[in-house]
Design a protein around this motif. Structure first.
Motif, PDB file in Angstrom:
ATOM      1  N   GLU A  14      46.415  52.356  38.955  1.00  0.00           N
ATOM      2  CA  GLU A  14      46.798  51.048  39.594  1.00  0.00           C
ATOM      3  C   GLU A  14      45.881  50.285  39.601  1.00  0.00           C
ATOM      4  OE1 GLU A  14      47.742  53.734  40.855  1.00  0.00           O
ATOM      5  OE2 GLU A  14      49.454  53.959  41.642  1.00  0.00           O
ATOM      6  N   VAL A  15      44.255  50.702  39.591  1.00  0.00           N
ATOM      7  CA  VAL A  15      42.972  50.182  39.696  1.00  0.00           C
ATOM      8  C   VAL A  15      42.433  49.883  38.616  1.00  0.00           C
ATOM      9  CG1 VAL A  15      40.830  50.274  40.297  1.00  0.00           C
ATOM     10  CG2 VAL A  15      41.904  50.565  41.768  1.00  0.00           C
ATOM     11  N   GLU A  16      42.733  49.892  37.560  1.00  0.00           N
ATOM     12  CA  GLU A  16      43.001  50.048  35.946  1.00  0.00           C
ATOM     13  C   GLU A  16      43.728  48.800  35.868  1.00  0.00           C
ATOM     14  OE1 GLU A  16      42.268  52.259  31.747  1.00  0.00           O
ATOM     15  OE2 GLU A  16      43.953  53.171  33.165  1.00  0.00           O
ATOM     16  N   MET A  17      44.020  48.797  35.538  1.00  0.00           N
ATOM     17  CA  MET A  17      45.848  47.819  35.499  1.00  0.00           C
ATOM     18  C   MET A  17      45.467  46.393  36.638  1.00  0.00           C
ATOM     19  SD  MET A  17      49.438  50.145  35.393  1.00  0.00           S
ATOM     20  CE  MET A  17      49.078  50.850  36.495  1.00  0.00           C
ATOM     21  N   MET A  18      44.945  46.650  37.497  1.00  0.00           N
ATOM     22  CA  MET A  18      44.730  45.375  38.460  1.00  0.00           C
ATOM     23  C   MET A  18      43.399  44.642  37.700  1.00  0.00           C
ATOM     24  SD  MET A  18      46.927  44.753  40.122  1.00  0.00           S
ATOM     25  CE  MET A  18      46.176  43.303  40.838  1.00  0.00           C
ATOM     26  N   VAL A  19      42.307  45.669  37.053  1.00  0.00           N
ATOM     27  CA  VAL A  19      41.011  45.055  36.791  1.00  0.00           C
ATOM     28  C   VAL A  19      41.412  44.163  35.427  1.00  0.00           C
ATOM     29  CG1 VAL A  19      39.236  45.370  35.532  1.00  0.00           C
ATOM     30  CG2 VAL A  19      39.602  46.548  37.274  1.00  0.00           C
ATOM     31  N   GLN A  20      42.126  45.072  34.618  1.00  0.00           N
ATOM     32  CA  GLN A  20      42.223  44.350  33.398  1.00  0.00           C
ATOM     33  C   GLN A  20      43.872  42.840  33.594  1.00  0.00           C
ATOM     34  OE1 GLN A  20      45.122  47.786  31.495  1.00  0.00           O
ATOM     35  NE2 GLN A  20      42.834  48.817  30.855  1.00  0.00           N
ATOM     36  N   LEU A  21      44.641  43.229  34.582  1.00  0.00           N
ATOM     37  CA  LEU A  21      45.284  42.333  34.448  1.00  0.00           C
ATOM     38  C   LEU A  21      44.725  40.578  35.706  1.00  0.00           C
ATOM     39  CD1 LEU A  21      48.521  43.076  36.070  1.00  0.00           C
ATOM     40  CD2 LEU A  21      48.405  41.752  34.658  1.00  0.00           C
ATOM     41  N   VAL A  22      43.305  40.668  36.134  1.00  0.00           N
ATOM     42  CA  VAL A  22      42.813  39.948  36.761  1.00  0.00           C
ATOM     43  C   VAL A  22      42.164  39.329  35.584  1.00  0.00           C
ATOM     44  CG1 VAL A  22      40.698  39.599  38.425  1.00  0.00           C
ATOM     45  CG2 VAL A  22      42.654  40.989  39.346  1.00  0.00           C
ATOM     46  N   GLY A  23      41.079  39.838  34.914  1.00  0.00           N
ATOM     47  CA  GLY A  23      40.421  39.570  33.418  1.00  0.00           C
ATOM     48  C   GLY A  23      41.506  38.719  32.757  1.00  0.00           C
ATOM     49  N   ILE A  24      42.872  38.634  32.675  1.00  0.00           N
ATOM     50  CA  ILE A  24      42.894  38.134  32.291  1.00  0.00           C
ATOM     51  C   ILE A  24      43.977  37.217  32.659  1.00  0.00           C
ATOM     52  CG2 ILE A  24      45.670  37.906  30.900  1.00  0.00           C
ATOM     53  CD1 ILE A  24      45.810  41.306  30.792  1.00  0.00           C
ATOM     54  N   MET A  25      43.635  37.419  34.055  1.00  0.00           N
ATOM     55  CA  MET A  25      43.967  35.758  34.434  1.00  0.00           C
ATOM     56  C   MET A  25      42.273  35.374  34.598  1.00  0.00           C
ATOM     57  SD  MET A  25      45.083  35.484  38.054  1.00  0.00           S
ATOM     58  CE  MET A  25      43.462  35.956  38.704  1.00  0.00           C
ATOM     59  N   PHE A  26      41.806  35.477  34.443  1.00  0.00           N
ATOM     60  CA  PHE A  26      40.352  34.605  34.480  1.00  0.00           C
ATOM     61  C   PHE A  26      40.072  33.985  33.874  1.00  0.00           C
ATOM     62  CE2 PHE A  26      36.098  34.859  33.858  1.00  0.00           C
ATOM     63  CZ  PHE A  26      35.939  33.349  35.207  1.00  0.00           C
ATOM     64  N   ILE A  27      40.835  34.507  32.074  1.00  0.00           N
ATOM     65  CA  ILE A  27      40.512  34.218  31.105  1.00  0.00           C
ATOM     66  C   ILE A  27      41.506  32.431  30.736  1.00  0.00           C
ATOM     67  CG2 ILE A  27      40.725  34.470  28.345  1.00  0.00           C
ATOM     68  CD1 ILE A  27      39.576  36.961  29.396  1.00  0.00           C
ATOM     69  N   ALA A  28      42.632  33.063  30.790  1.00  0.00           N
ATOM     70  CA  ALA A  28      43.951  31.882  30.813  1.00  0.00           C
ATOM     71  C   ALA A  28      43.526  30.447  31.573  1.00  0.00           C
ATOM     72  CB  ALA A  28      44.914  32.802  30.990  1.00  0.00           C
ATOM     73  N   THR A  29      42.732  31.220  32.825  1.00  0.00           N
ATOM     74  CA  THR A  29      42.583  30.376  33.253  1.00  0.00           C
ATOM     75  C   THR A  29      41.655  29.576  32.707  1.00  0.00           C
ATOM     76  OG1 THR A  29      43.292  31.315  35.667  1.00  0.00           O
ATOM     77  CG2 THR A  29      41.807  28.824  35.573  1.00  0.00           C
ATOM     78  N   ILE A  30      40.754  30.291  32.800  1.00  0.00           N
ATOM     79  CA  ILE A  30      38.796  28.717  31.520  1.00  0.00           C
ATOM     80  C   ILE A  30      39.676  27.913  30.271  1.00  0.00           C
ATOM     81  CG2 ILE A  30      37.424  29.745  31.235  1.00  0.00           C
ATOM     82  CD1 ILE A  30      36.751  29.184  34.238  1.00  0.00           C
ATOM     83  N   CYS A  31      40.392  28.904  29.591  1.00  0.00           N
ATOM     84  CA  CYS A  31      40.674  28.212  28.370  1.00  0.00           C
ATOM     85  C   CYS A  31      41.866  27.973  28.664  1.00  0.00           C
ATOM     86  CB  CYS A  31      41.018  29.533  27.154  1.00  0.00           C
ATOM     87  SG  CYS A  31      39.619  30.688  26.903  1.00  0.00           S
ATOM     88  N   TRP A  32      42.452  28.088  29.599  1.00  0.00           N
ATOM     89  CA  TRP A  32      44.000  27.258  29.369  1.00  0.00           C
ATOM     90  C   TRP A  32      44.228  26.094  29.800  1.00  0.00           C
ATOM     91  CZ3 TRP A  32      47.684  26.301  25.802  1.00  0.00           C
ATOM     92  CH2 TRP A  32      48.161  26.825  24.797  1.00  0.00           C
ATOM     93  N   LEU A  33      43.538  25.746  31.337  1.00  0.00           N
ATOM     94  CA  LEU A  33      44.085  25.440  31.963  1.00  0.00           C
ATOM     95  C   LEU A  33      43.276  23.442  32.053  1.00  0.00           C
ATOM     96  CD1 LEU A  33      44.154  26.000  35.902  1.00  0.00           C
ATOM     97  CD2 LEU A  33      45.615  25.659  34.659  1.00  0.00           C
ATOM     98  N   PRO A  34      42.187  23.376  31.134  1.00  0.00           N
ATOM     99  CA  PRO A  34      41.185  22.542  31.169  1.00  0.00           C
ATOM    100  C   PRO A  34      42.615  21.206  30.380  1.00  0.00           C
ATOM    101  CG  PRO A  34      39.621  24.032  31.051  1.00  0.00           C
ATOM    102  CD  PRO A  34      41.046  24.302  31.709  1.00  0.00           C
TER     103      PRO A  34
END
Length: 358
Positions: free
Chosen positions: A247-267
């Motif tokens: 579960e920790v592994e999956m959540m770390v990967q999900l948070v990473g994907i979310m962080f990248i999408a936020t930085i790259c897409w929101l602007p």
């Protein structure tokens, strides 16, 4: 040299009227419009996603957990989407930069431009929706583990991925069906939705941007609650022996994907909403984007490209094997059964059953 739409400027029913290629952008031709940007980003992204896909396929063969295998299906769908998106768009954009073909002659009916615009929308919206879907699946799996009789099977996970692809496809086809239109964008190498103040374009731009923003916010909410729940589980004495590494592994990967999408897409998404709403009061119904708007749109698209490049590295670098090297505390501790493999078979079964009940 770059005058692909100079003969069609001002024609609102074509895909060539959103910008004037001869309108004084020569001072930036050696910077943000350099062909090496598209070439380098495309090659790096394709290699990264191909490598991640090989690692995913290798990992999926070794897993017996249905929860983890279904999560890998979502990750595989994300990597396939990013890889295909880069391959299709780069196959049009990169040749343009080196050949400098005239769009009005090569594609007078705008079929190629519509295909490229559809690809930009489809392969742009899919990762955001898949990220929200993955976050929602983990939210219910962690916070409501007994609400489902079984974990999501691989077939059902692929069906969900197919639904996301189908919905994004319908969204991308809206301009072809009459709601808005795809137009050639500065510097004349790619097509995208039109940021002009007519009704169809405004509705489609807001639909695309607000749906993307909603997906990012939904991912943030789901992932935040899931992370808080996992932290509570780890600090719960009664649950300290529970296996939560996966579960920790999956959540770390999900948070990473979310962080990248936020930085790259929101602007980009915020820029689209801001640009469209600012032009609404205009009464002249301008058929041309301002030069500054054209350049800013290109810069934000460059940022979005990094999302497709960095997504596969989230899985490659944040796998359990890599995380265990960084933090030894995540390494699984051997059980009493593994420490004493020559135990009596009945005692072996009893200890195994007790560890499951704990």
């Amino acid at each position: 040299m770059e005058t692909p739409n100079s003969s069609a400027v001002g024609q609102p029913d074509t895909c060539f009227g959103a910008f004037n290629a001869s309108g004084g952008h020569n001072n930036t031709q050696n910077s943000i419009t350099s062909p090496w940007f598209s070439t380098a980003f495309g090659l790096i992204g394709l290699c990264s996603n191909l490598f991640a896909l090989c690692v995913l396929l290798s990992s999926s063969r070794k897993l017996s957990s249905r929860t983890r295998s279904s999560f890998l299906v979502f990750l595989c769908g994300l990597v396939i989407t990013d890889f295909t998106g880069l391959l299709l768009t780069a196959s049009v954009i990169i040749p343009y930069h080196f050949i400098k073909f005239t769009w009005a002659k090569v594609d007078p009916s705008c079929h190629l431009c519509n295909f490229l615009g559809f690809s930009m929308v489809f392969f742009g919206q899919c990762p955001l929706l898949l990220g929200a879907t993955m976050a929602g699946e983990r939210f219910f799996g962690i916070n409501h583990p007994f609400s489902r009789s079984t974990s999501i099977s691989k077939r059902r996970a692929w069906s969900i991925v197919g639904l996301v692809w189908g919905f994004s496809c319908l969204l991308g086809l809206l301009p072809v069906l009459g709601l808005g239109r795809y137009t050639l964008q500065y510097p004349g190498s790619w097509c995208f939705l039109t940021l002009l103040p007519d009704t169809g374009n405004v509705i489609f731009c807001l639909l695309f941007a607000l749906l993307g923003i909603f997906s990012v916010l939904l991912s943030f909410i789901f992932n935040t609650v899931s992370v808080v729940t996992l932290c509570r589980v780890y600090h719960d004495r009664e649950s300290v022996q529970r296996r939560r590494d996966s579960e920790v592994e999956m959540m770390v990967q999900l948070v990473g994907i979310m962080f990248i999408a936020t930085i790259c897409w929101l602007p980009l998404l915020i820029f689209i909403v801001q640009t469209v709403l600012q032009q609404l009061p205009a009464s002249d119904q301008s058929q041309m984007l301002l030069p500054e708007t054209q350049k800013m749109l290109l810069i934000y698209i460059r940022m979005v490209t990094w999302n497709q490049i960095l997504d596969p590295w989230v899985y490659i670098l944040f796998r359990r094997a890599v995380l265990q090297r960084i933090s030894p505390s995540l390494r699984p501790r051997p059980s009493i059964v593994s420490l004493y493999p020559v135990l009596n078979p009945s005692l072996h079964r009893k200890l195994t059953a007790d560890s499951v009940l704990q």
